[in-house]
Design a protein around this motif. Structure first.
Motif, mmCIF file in Angstrom:
data_model
loop_
_atom_site.group_PDB
_atom_site.id
_atom_site.type_symbol
_atom_site.label_atom_id
_atom_site.label_comp_id
_atom_site.label_asym_id
_atom_site.label_seq_id
_atom_site.Cartn_x
_atom_site.Cartn_y
_atom_site.Cartn_z
ATOM 1 N N HIS A 1 0.798 -1.228 0.000
ATOM 2 C CA HIS A 1 0.000 0.000 0.000
ATOM 3 C C HIS A 1 0.831 1.279 0.000
ATOM 4 O O HIS A 1 0.611 2.171 0.837
ATOM 5 C CB HIS A 1 -0.958 0.030 1.190
ATOM 6 C CG HIS A 1 -2.181 -0.807 0.989
ATOM 7 N ND1 HIS A 1 -3.344 -0.317 0.475
ATOM 8 C CD2 HIS A 1 -2.391 -2.117 1.212
ATOM 9 C CE1 HIS A 1 -4.239 -1.274 0.409
ATOM 10 N NE2 HIS A 1 -3.687 -2.385 0.845
ATOM 11 N N CYS A 2 1.794 1.379 -0.893
ATOM 12 C CA CYS A 2 2.494 2.659 -1.040
ATOM 13 C C CYS A 2 1.549 3.642 -1.720
ATOM 14 O O CYS A 2 0.603 3.256 -2.384
ATOM 15 C CB CYS A 2 3.730 2.493 -1.916
ATOM 16 S SG CYS A 2 4.995 1.498 -1.156
ATOM 17 N N PHE A 3 1.826 4.933 -1.523
ATOM 18 C CA PHE A 3 1.090 5.936 -2.282
ATOM 19 C C PHE A 3 1.767 6.024 -3.654
ATOM 20 O O PHE A 3 2.810 6.658 -3.807
ATOM 21 C CB PHE A 3 1.117 7.281 -1.568
ATOM 22 C CG PHE A 3 0.536 7.216 -0.179
ATOM 23 C CD1 PHE A 3 -0.809 6.911 0.007
ATOM 24 C CD2 PHE A 3 1.319 7.458 0.929
ATOM 25 C CE1 PHE A 3 -1.351 6.848 1.286
ATOM 26 C CE2 PHE A 3 0.791 7.400 2.208
ATOM 27 C CZ PHE A 3 -0.543 7.086 2.388
ATOM 28 N N GLY A 4 1.153 5.380 -4.640
ATOM 29 C CA GLY A 4 1.801 5.188 -5.933
ATOM 30 C C GLY A 4 2.182 6.455 -6.671
ATOM 31 O O GLY A 4 3.197 6.498 -7.351
ATOM 32 N N HIS A 5 1.374 7.510 -6.513
ATOM 33 C CA HIS A 5 1.662 8.751 -7.249
ATOM 34 C C HIS A 5 2.604 9.669 -6.488
ATOM 35 O O HIS A 5 3.032 10.699 -7.005
ATOM 36 C CB HIS A 5 0.378 9.510 -7.557
ATOM 37 C CG HIS A 5 -0.514 8.788 -8.519
ATOM 38 N ND1 HIS A 5 -1.509 7.927 -8.096
ATOM 39 C CD2 HIS A 5 -0.533 8.747 -9.865
ATOM 40 C CE1 HIS A 5 -2.102 7.414 -9.152
ATOM 41 N NE2 HIS A 5 -1.533 7.890 -10.228
ATOM 42 N N LEU A 6 2.890 9.325 -5.253
ATOM 43 C CA LEU A 6 3.820 10.144 -4.479
ATOM 44 C C LEU A 6 5.235 9.595 -4.657
ATOM 45 O O LEU A 6 5.405 8.389 -4.863
ATOM 46 C CB LEU A 6 3.439 10.111 -2.992
ATOM 47 C CG LEU A 6 2.425 11.146 -2.492
ATOM 48 C CD1 LEU A 6 1.152 11.101 -3.313
ATOM 49 C CD2 LEU A 6 2.095 10.915 -1.030
ATOM 50 N N GLU B 1 8.301 11.455 -0.539
ATOM 51 C CA GLU B 1 7.000 11.940 -0.059
ATOM 52 C C GLU B 1 6.272 10.858 0.734
ATOM 53 O O GLU B 1 5.630 11.140 1.751
ATOM 54 C CB GLU B 1 6.128 12.395 -1.237
ATOM 55 C CG GLU B 1 6.525 13.740 -1.801
ATOM 56 C CD GLU B 1 5.754 14.103 -3.070
ATOM 57 O OE1 GLU B 1 5.654 15.288 -3.370
ATOM 58 O OE2 GLU B 1 5.275 13.179 -3.766
ATOM 59 N N THR C 1 4.937 11.151 4.660
ATOM 60 C CA THR C 1 3.575 10.959 5.176
ATOM 61 C C THR C 1 3.598 10.210 6.507
ATOM 62 O O THR C 1 2.741 10.427 7.352
ATOM 63 C CB THR C 1 2.672 10.159 4.206
ATOM 64 O OG1 THR C 1 3.233 8.858 4.009
ATOM 65 C CG2 THR C 1 2.497 10.859 2.886
ATOM 66 N N LEU D 1 0.127 17.346 1.201
ATOM 67 C CA LEU D 1 0.675 15.981 1.170
ATOM 68 C C LEU D 1 -0.346 14.983 1.714
ATOM 69 O O LEU D 1 -0.565 13.916 1.130
ATOM 70 C CB LEU D 1 1.970 15.921 1.984
ATOM 71 C CG LEU D 1 2.717 14.591 1.986
ATOM 72 C CD1 LEU D 1 3.204 14.231 0.601
ATOM 73 C CD2 LEU D 1 3.897 14.623 2.966
ATOM 74 N N ARG E 1 -3.076 14.436 -0.851
ATOM 75 C CA ARG E 1 -2.678 13.576 -1.967
ATOM 76 C C ARG E 1 -2.569 12.128 -1.522
ATOM 77 O O ARG E 1 -2.883 11.210 -2.270
ATOM 78 C CB ARG E 1 -1.355 14.053 -2.565
ATOM 79 C CG ARG E 1 -1.528 15.307 -3.424
ATOM 80 C CD ARG E 1 -0.251 15.661 -4.155
ATOM 81 N NE ARG E 1 0.807 16.037 -3.243
ATOM 82 C CZ ARG E 1 2.070 15.682 -3.372
ATOM 83 N NH1 ARG E 1 2.455 14.922 -4.374
ATOM 84 N NH2 ARG E 1 2.962 16.075 -2.497
ATOM 85 N N ASP F 1 -4.696 8.926 -3.016
ATOM 86 C CA ASP F 1 -4.012 7.763 -3.575
ATOM 87 C C ASP F 1 -4.470 6.458 -2.941
ATOM 88 O O ASP F 1 -4.702 5.476 -3.629
ATOM 89 C CB ASP F 1 -2.495 7.905 -3.343
ATOM 90 C CG ASP F 1 -1.754 7.975 -4.655
ATOM 91 O OD1 ASP F 1 -2.378 8.367 -5.647
ATOM 92 O OD2 ASP F 1 -0.560 7.650 -4.680
ATOM 93 N N ASP F 2 -4.567 6.419 -1.624
ATOM 94 C CA ASP F 2 -4.849 5.163 -0.938
ATOM 95 C C ASP F 2 -5.390 5.472 0.462
ATOM 96 O O ASP F 2 -4.639 5.775 1.383
ATOM 97 C CB ASP F 2 -3.557 4.332 -0.846
ATOM 98 C CG ASP F 2 -3.825 2.914 -0.340
ATOM 99 O OD1 ASP F 2 -4.753 2.719 0.462
ATOM 100 O OD2 ASP F 2 -3.083 2.013 -0.762
ATOM 101 N N ALA G 1 -4.172 3.177 3.434
ATOM 102 C CA ALA G 1 -2.791 3.463 3.815
ATOM 103 C C ALA G 1 -2.703 4.808 4.536
ATOM 104 O O ALA G 1 -1.929 4.969 5.481
ATOM 105 C CB ALA G 1 -1.889 3.461 2.586
#
Ligand SMILES: Nc1ncnc2c1ncn2[C@@H]1O[C@H](COP(=O)(O)OP(=O)(O)OP(=O)(O)O)[C@@H](O)[C@H]1O
Ligand SMILES: [Mg+2]
Lengths: 252, 293
Positions: free
Chosen positions: A96-101, A105, A109, B165, B168, B172-173, B176
């Protein structure tokens, strides 16, 4: 022994008010321990971890019986954000990484709830990059474009940014090549020794989990079937045949 | 040829106004997966609040700040009484809720400020002037400038701040984001407030053009084809979609109007959007197909 950092007593978890995913699970983690949760698909490993971090609620699940305590305080219905600030963080199954970040970044988070200053944040990032030097070279890449192993490192690194005392780690080996899996478990070991972090980790790969863990619980359909010291469990012939299956034959 | 460009540029500039409304949608859709039908009502509510304060002699900048504060209160209320109780419900339930919400907001606007039409003067003359032999509307250029500044402000907000941040991350998720300790209710309030801010800007520009009246909330219907064309998840998509709709409807009106009859402007964007649905259901910039409602 010292007082447990985490203790579950007779936990029951329901999804959608009808699906009984966890029936009766009790377990204990002492400070600086690595404790493994083993079991087949659907045994309830992930649900148990999400019950602790209280992420089950986001999936319409609920802890309906039992108690969970962390650092001797009841946390059964505590907001996940609050738990993160108290040093209890979960790394989700499937990374579950933030794919677009970007990688960096993503790491940032992890520290959001702590409200760090710029200097503190940079110090934390530097700390993560010493554990995962590979992430430093990929820091400006979008996480969605990194390899599976790198994404697992991002997920763990992101959790470390919150400076946790207890990490709930769900299937870190999933879909990764053996040498990457070993690399990741070595880092877990290092974190435990150097920072005193405790781990509760769910794994299908029983061989590697038992190799690094101190203690293990084997779940079957929402209940603890067997538990014991890791080295004892890995000697248990009955267990090798019935629960741990083929994974055991590759054990070191 | 000059005439063609005049129509095209005029259409593009008008399209910017559609983009502004669509951006509000995209923000909320990305951060909470809610297709917010009430965006039009929010545009109306903001414009009406602003103009009513202005008519009571409050200075322009103070009207702006006060309206912004009202939109933030509105966002808090929506989180508290709509989003929180309906968390984890299906997208269609949430959509229905925003449908109801749009009537509540309109009712509230009427209760507070009455139902009459208000004129709004932003101090921009709507005189045409000429660049390179093309007639351009000064007001349209002004609107485009405002839209551009707004997009720059939003992009700084999203990319350079901690709140940006976390927004965003949630987009995204969501799971998560929860796992790292981001508070969803807080993010929802912020994103609905930002959408309220965008709605205020859109409301002022639209209000200055057509007057502040209840039909303003119907621009939500113009934003729909923009979103289908541009994709529901992308601000760039909302801008490009707005430009495409603006330009194509004006060109269609001018060049096809004589053949098929007038009024094409009103339905042409939908035909275009339907074409996009068949060829590219996620829209030009969209990430995934969404629940069509
Ligand atoms: N969100 C959900 N809603 C309903 N039921 C669920 C949900 N998540 C899991 N379950 C059910 O709960 C049971 C336990 O699932 P869980 O994911 O905890 O197992 P697991 O041991 O982690 O399995 P795996 O090794 O496949 O990850 C399964 O029967 C599963 O179908
Ligand atoms: Mg699992």
């Amino acid at each position: 022994m010292s007082t447990p950092i985490l203790e579950l007593t007779h936990i029951e978890v329901l999804y959608n008010q009808v699906i009984l995913a966890v029936k009766d699970i009790s377990l204990t983690v002492y400070p600086q321990q690595i404790v493994a949760l083993l079991g087949a698909n659907g045994a309830g490993k992930s649900t148990t971890l999400k019950a602790i971090s209280n992420l089950v609620r986001a999936e319409r699940g609920e802890v309906t019986k039992g108690q969970i305590s962390y650092k001797s305080q009841l946390i059964t219905h505590t907001d996940p954000a609050k738990l993160v600030r108290q040093g209890l963080v979960q790394v989700l199954e499937g990374r579950h990484c933030f794919g677009h970040l970007t990688v960096e970044e993503n790491l940032k988070t992890g520290a959001l709830p702590l409200k760090l200053t710029k200097a503190q944040l940079d110090a934390q990032l530097a700390r993560i990059y010493t554990y995962f030097p590979r992430l430093k070279t990929r820091r400006f890449t979008q996480a969605g474009y990194t390899s599976g192993g790198e994404q697992q490192m991002v997920a763990i690194g992101r959790a470390l940014m919150a400076q946790p005392q207890m990490i709930l780690l769900d299937e870190p080996s999933m879909g990764l090549a053996p040498q990457i899996v070993e690399e990741i478990f070595e880092i877990i070991q290092q974190l435990r020794l150097q920072e005193g972090t405790s781990f509760l980790l769910a794994e299908q790969n029983a061989a590697i989990a038992l190799h690094y863990a101190d203690y293990a619980y084997v779940l079957e359909t929402g209940k603890v079937n067997v538990h014991g010291k890791a080295e004892q469990l890995s000697q248990n012939p009955e267990l090798q045949a019935s629960y741990l299956g083929a994974a055991f034959s590759v054990a070191a | 040829m000059n005439f063609f460009f005049e129509v095209l540029v005029g259409g593009l500039l008008a399209g910017v106004m559609y983009s502004l409304v669509a951006i509000g949608f995209v923000l909320i859709y990305k951060a909470s997966g809610v297709f917010n039908f009430a965006q039009g009502a929010m545009v109306l509510f903001a414009a009406l609040t602003f103009v009513s304060l202005l008519e009571r002699g409050v200075p322009f900048w103070l009207c702006f700040l006060m309206t912004l504060a009202v939109m933030i209160v509105l966002a808090l209320g929506i989180e508290r009484w709509v989003l929180a109780p309906l968390a984890n419900r299906s997208p269609i339930t949430l959509f229905m809720a925003t449908l109801g919400l749009s009537y509540v907001i309109e009712g509230l606007a009427q209760l507070l400020w009455g139902a009459q039409v208000h004129g709004l003067e932003l101090g921009i003359k709507d005189e045409p002037f000429i660049i390179g032999g093309i007639f351009l509307s000064q007001f349209d250029l002004f609107a485009a400038g405002i839209a551009l500044s707004l997009v720059i402000i939003l992009s700084i907000f999203f990319n350079k701040t901690q709140i940006g941040l976390s927004l965003r991350a949630v987009a995204d998720d969501t799971l998560a984001a929860l796992a790292v300790g981001i508070r969803l209710p807080k993010v929802w309030v912020i994103v609905w407030s930002v959408a309220g801010f965008v709605g205020l800007v859109a409301g002022l520009l639209w209000g200055a053009r057509v007057g502040v009246q209840f039909s303003l909330s119907l621009i939500v219907l113009k934003a729909l084809p923009v979103l289908i064309i541009g994709g529901f998840t992308s601000i760039e998509g909302a801008i490009v979609g707005g430009l495409i709709v603006g330009a194509s409807e004006k060109l269609a009106e001018v060049y096809l109007g004589s053949v098929i009859g007038g009024g094409i402007e009103n339905w042409f964007p939908y035909v275009l959007a339907l074409g996009f649905l068949l060829i590219r259901p996620a829209g030009l910039f969209g990430e995934q197909a969404i629940e069509r409602v």
